[in-house]
Structure formats: structure tokens, C-alpha cells
Write a protein that holds these residues in place. Sequence first.
Motif, mmCIF file in Angstrom:
data_model
loop_
_atom_site.group_PDB
_atom_site.id
_atom_site.type_symbol
_atom_site.label_atom_id
_atom_site.label_comp_id
_atom_site.label_asym_id
_atom_site.label_seq_id
_atom_site.Cartn_x
_atom_site.Cartn_y
_atom_site.Cartn_z
ATOM 1 N N CYS A 201 19.439 7.374 -21.372
ATOM 2 C CA CYS A 201 20.809 7.649 -20.931
ATOM 3 C C CYS A 201 21.469 6.373 -20.421
ATOM 4 O O CYS A 201 20.855 5.584 -19.704
ATOM 5 C CB CYS A 201 20.824 8.704 -19.828
ATOM 6 S SG CYS A 201 20.144 10.291 -20.322
ATOM 7 N N ARG A 202 22.737 6.193 -20.779
ATOM 8 C CA ARG A 202 23.501 5.037 -20.339
ATOM 9 C C ARG A 202 24.735 5.503 -19.586
ATOM 10 O O ARG A 202 25.419 6.432 -20.000
ATOM 11 C CB ARG A 202 23.936 4.188 -21.536
ATOM 12 C CG ARG A 202 22.819 3.795 -22.478
ATOM 13 C CD ARG A 202 21.953 2.707 -21.930
ATOM 14 N NE ARG A 202 22.677 1.432 -21.867
ATOM 15 C CZ ARG A 202 22.125 0.300 -21.466
ATOM 16 N NH1 ARG A 202 20.850 0.266 -21.100
ATOM 17 N NH2 ARG A 202 22.829 -0.819 -21.434
ATOM 18 N N SER A 203 25.016 4.856 -18.455
ATOM 19 C CA SER A 203 26.206 5.170 -17.677
ATOM 20 C C SER A 203 26.808 3.864 -17.191
ATOM 21 O O SER A 203 26.139 2.816 -17.194
ATOM 22 C CB SER A 203 25.878 6.102 -16.512
ATOM 23 O OG SER A 203 24.767 5.628 -15.771
ATOM 24 N N ASP B 90 29.893 8.927 -17.276
ATOM 25 C CA ASP B 90 28.667 9.616 -17.683
ATOM 26 C C ASP B 90 27.499 9.421 -16.709
ATOM 27 O O ASP B 90 26.398 8.994 -17.094
ATOM 28 C CB ASP B 90 28.239 9.185 -19.095
ATOM 29 C CG ASP B 90 29.125 9.785 -20.179
ATOM 30 O OD1 ASP B 90 29.636 10.899 -19.963
ATOM 31 O OD2 ASP B 90 29.318 9.148 -21.231
ATOM 32 N N GLU C 172 24.249 10.033 -14.459
ATOM 33 C CA GLU C 172 23.018 10.818 -14.623
ATOM 34 C C GLU C 172 22.478 11.160 -13.240
ATOM 35 O O GLU C 172 22.488 10.327 -12.335
ATOM 36 C CB GLU C 172 22.018 9.991 -15.431
ATOM 37 C CG GLU C 172 21.008 10.815 -16.207
ATOM 38 C CD GLU C 172 19.790 11.183 -15.363
ATOM 39 O OE1 GLU C 172 19.052 12.095 -15.751
ATOM 40 O OE2 GLU C 172 19.585 10.534 -14.325
ATOM 41 N N HIS D 154 27.025 17.383 -21.508
ATOM 42 C CA HIS D 154 25.722 16.849 -21.922
ATOM 43 C C HIS D 154 24.703 17.979 -22.069
ATOM 44 O O HIS D 154 24.664 18.903 -21.257
ATOM 45 C CB HIS D 154 25.218 15.838 -20.897
ATOM 46 C CG HIS D 154 26.131 14.669 -20.729
ATOM 47 N ND1 HIS D 154 26.173 13.625 -21.620
ATOM 48 C CD2 HIS D 154 27.059 14.380 -19.766
ATOM 49 C CE1 HIS D 154 27.070 12.738 -21.222
ATOM 50 N NE2 HIS D 154 27.620 13.169 -20.098
ATOM 51 N N ASP E 55 21.307 17.017 -22.925
ATOM 52 C CA ASP E 55 19.976 16.413 -22.882
ATOM 53 C C ASP E 55 19.659 15.748 -21.546
ATOM 54 O O ASP E 55 18.608 15.158 -21.382
ATOM 55 C CB ASP E 55 19.819 15.394 -24.012
ATOM 56 C CG ASP E 55 20.964 14.396 -24.033
ATOM 57 O OD1 ASP E 55 21.855 14.488 -23.170
ATOM 58 O OD2 ASP E 55 20.963 13.524 -24.925
ATOM 59 N N HIS E 56 20.580 15.811 -20.596
ATOM 60 C CA HIS E 56 20.277 15.334 -19.251
ATOM 61 C C HIS E 56 21.237 15.990 -18.276
ATOM 62 O O HIS E 56 22.193 16.663 -18.679
ATOM 63 C CB HIS E 56 20.358 13.804 -19.162
ATOM 64 C CG HIS E 56 21.747 13.253 -19.261
ATOM 65 N ND1 HIS E 56 22.333 12.922 -20.455
ATOM 66 C CD2 HIS E 56 22.682 12.974 -18.309
ATOM 67 C CE1 HIS E 56 23.551 12.465 -20.250
ATOM 68 N NE2 HIS E 56 23.793 12.493 -18.943
ATOM 69 N N SER F 5 24.066 15.938 -15.532
ATOM 70 C CA SER F 5 25.173 15.130 -15.043
ATOM 71 C C SER F 5 25.202 15.125 -13.519
ATOM 72 O O SER F 5 24.955 16.139 -12.878
ATOM 73 C CB SER F 5 26.493 15.685 -15.582
ATOM 74 O OG SER F 5 27.592 15.059 -14.946
ATOM 75 N N ASP G 194 28.545 10.464 -26.857
ATOM 76 C CA ASP G 194 27.567 10.688 -27.924
ATOM 77 C C ASP G 194 28.233 10.768 -29.291
ATOM 78 O O ASP G 194 27.595 11.155 -30.271
ATOM 79 C CB ASP G 194 26.788 11.991 -27.669
ATOM 80 C CG ASP G 194 25.716 11.821 -26.606
ATOM 81 O OD1 ASP G 194 25.702 10.766 -25.955
ATOM 82 O OD2 ASP G 194 24.913 12.753 -26.419
ATOM 83 N N ALA H 21 26.739 6.582 -24.644
ATOM 84 C CA ALA H 21 26.086 7.265 -23.524
ATOM 85 C C ALA H 21 24.574 7.307 -23.687
ATOM 86 O O ALA H 21 23.876 7.750 -22.770
ATOM 87 C CB ALA H 21 26.633 8.683 -23.380
ATOM 88 N N HIS H 22 24.072 6.849 -24.837
ATOM 89 C CA HIS H 22 22.626 6.833 -25.062
ATOM 90 C C HIS H 22 22.243 5.616 -25.887
ATOM 91 O O HIS H 22 22.961 5.220 -26.803
ATOM 92 C CB HIS H 22 22.159 8.087 -25.816
ATOM 93 C CG HIS H 22 22.230 9.336 -25.022
ATOM 94 N ND1 HIS H 22 21.295 9.689 -24.083
ATOM 95 C CD2 HIS H 22 23.159 10.320 -25.009
ATOM 96 C CE1 HIS H 22 21.628 10.843 -23.533
ATOM 97 N NE2 HIS H 22 22.760 11.243 -24.078
#
Length: 354
Positions: A11-13, A28, A30, A57, A59-60, A62, A128, A168-169
Motif C-alpha cells: 500500500c502507498r499513501s 489514501d 492506511e 479500498h 484490500d486494506h 483505510s 488503483d 495507491a499500490h
Amino acid sequence: MLFEAFAAGGCRSYILGCEASRAAVLIDPELSLADHYRGHLLQNALTLRYIVDTHTHADHFSASRQLGATLGVPVVMHRQAAAPYADLRLDDGDMLIAGALKLTAMHTPGHTGDSMCLVMADRVFTGDTLLIGGTGRTDLPSGDPHALYESLFQKLLRLPGDTRVYPAHDYKDREHSTIADEIAANPRLQKTERAEFVAMMRDLDLAAPTHLTEALRTNMSGGKTVAQLLAEAAARVPFMAMEELDARLGANSGGDLVVLDLREKEAFAAGHISGARHLPRGQLELRVNSELPDPTVRIVTCCEFGKISTLAAATLRELGYLRATALDGGIAAWRTAGYSLEAEAPAVPRPSSS
């Protein structure tokens, strides 16, 4: 501009800050990095103006709702987002301004119906929709390969080629790409005909994200994760160490300590702490008054791994059993540590009358 990227797994924020006004935008976030964001803002004397989720999201988890409530900052999503906690909902073309920072929303459905990208002068935060060397999947709730094709080829890829791409990933520790690089080298973008692209997306056959149901449930509704429930329960109850309980069992002739085993019948019968009472967790609230008539008694809850017993001890305290505690580690740890367990004798079948 002040700029910082954060990574948690794949995950990228991002935090963007205006150097002059110290206003900032968080994109974004996490959940596991919530404290890192707060630390970065404090360290750089930044005031958060907006928290943005580029989409719902799956897959993770927020951190938007938690941070928004804690910091008093509006949570921003596209107007089609289901999350009831979004304070500001954007349409295609709406712009966020934080000091000298200007971010324009580009609605890019496909990965999800509420997906949007945030476009600045030199970069775009693609969520994404577009990844480095890939694209978002379209087989999750509200995904649509036709919509993704249009979002990519008719909108996003028409940005200037030198526009930096921040997704975001990313699972290979790449910081960013550019629109030109993705057009030239992204395998999924080589399928420039709609039918070919849609067929490719439908044939990907990807595994479902590990936390799909829980992530969608919490991110769409603002509900809590299981980990959050356990953490909150653990903060409200004390625990008893195994050696402490073992020592107290030998001096418990007066019955001033109740060991409450919350497992199912078969697990309890196979092996339980000596003198423990059996009360399955599913029946706790219904039978607690008859099973535990003295609300002043000291209680130690136990289960196999120590999680259900933590939740149960918190429930008992809410019900007025203010001396409820939970066994640290559960029966599995008790067994591994070599402490004794009692098993119930198997029932003797009745002789046949014939």
C-alpha cells in the motif's frame, strides 16, 4: 511543495504540504500507519486540511474515518462512494485547494465505481486505476472493465506524458512512473482496442484479497475491524498470567475465583482447567445471571487462543462484573506451558434392552 510517500506492504499513501502555508493533504491513508502520519505532520509543522480516499479500498483498511474524527479534518471521496463518513464528496472536475496546492478530481471508474484520480500540475495520484506496470482489477464489487477502458484511454492517458504517476499500490518499492512510461511499457495498456482490453481483464483470474469482506465492510460503512475490537477490549480489561492462575487455583478452596471456559462443549470436554465452569461464548449474555449470581466474584475468562476471552471479559465488565479478567494466552498457551488439564470421561453407552 513538501512531499512524503508512505508504504505498508504494497500500500502507498502520500502527504503533500504547502511550504508557505503549511497546509497539507493526506491521500489514501492506511490504518496501520495512522501514528506515522500524525508524527510526520507534527515534525513538519503541517496542518492537515483534507484526507482523501481515491476509492473504496477492498484490500486494506483505510485510516480516513479514524484520522478525520481524531484530527477534526474532512474526509474526501467521490460522490458515488458508499461510505457514510465522507464529509466532502467530489464530482469530476472539482478541485481541492490547500495553500498553494491544487488537486483536481478526475472520475475514473472501473476498478470501483467511485474511483477517482487527483491531478496536479506535474503529477497524478491514480489510486488503483493505474498502477506501475499494471491496472486495478475489475472483478470486485462495482468493478467494470468497460468503464476502466474509458477511464484509462479516454481520460487518464491523455495527460501530458511527463506527468508523474503515484499509485495507491506498488509491490516492488518503485516510487513513481510517468504517463509516457506506462503507455510505452505497461503490458495491460498494450491492449488498446476495447474488446481486447475487456477480454484481458475478464480473464485475469486473480485471487481475492485476503481481507476482502472485512475491508469492504469497514471502509464502506465506517465500522470497526476485528483487530480494533480486540484492541479496545484489551484496553478495558486486566489479564492474569498463567503462573498466577495456577498458584491461585491451589488456594481457591473458598471459591473466590471463577474460571470461566468459553469454548464449545467438545473442546471443553477434551481438556479444561481444573474446576473451570463451562459457559460457551454464544450463551454468555443469556445465561450470565444464573451462572454468575454474585457480581462481586473474581472471574478469569479463558478460550483457546485468548481473543474470545478478552472480548468476553470486556462484556462482563460492561454487564457489571467489575472483577472480570482474561487469561493471558488462552488454553493453547496453558497447554504448551505444561500446566495440567482435566478431561471429561466419555459417556458410557446405555445397555441395549433387547
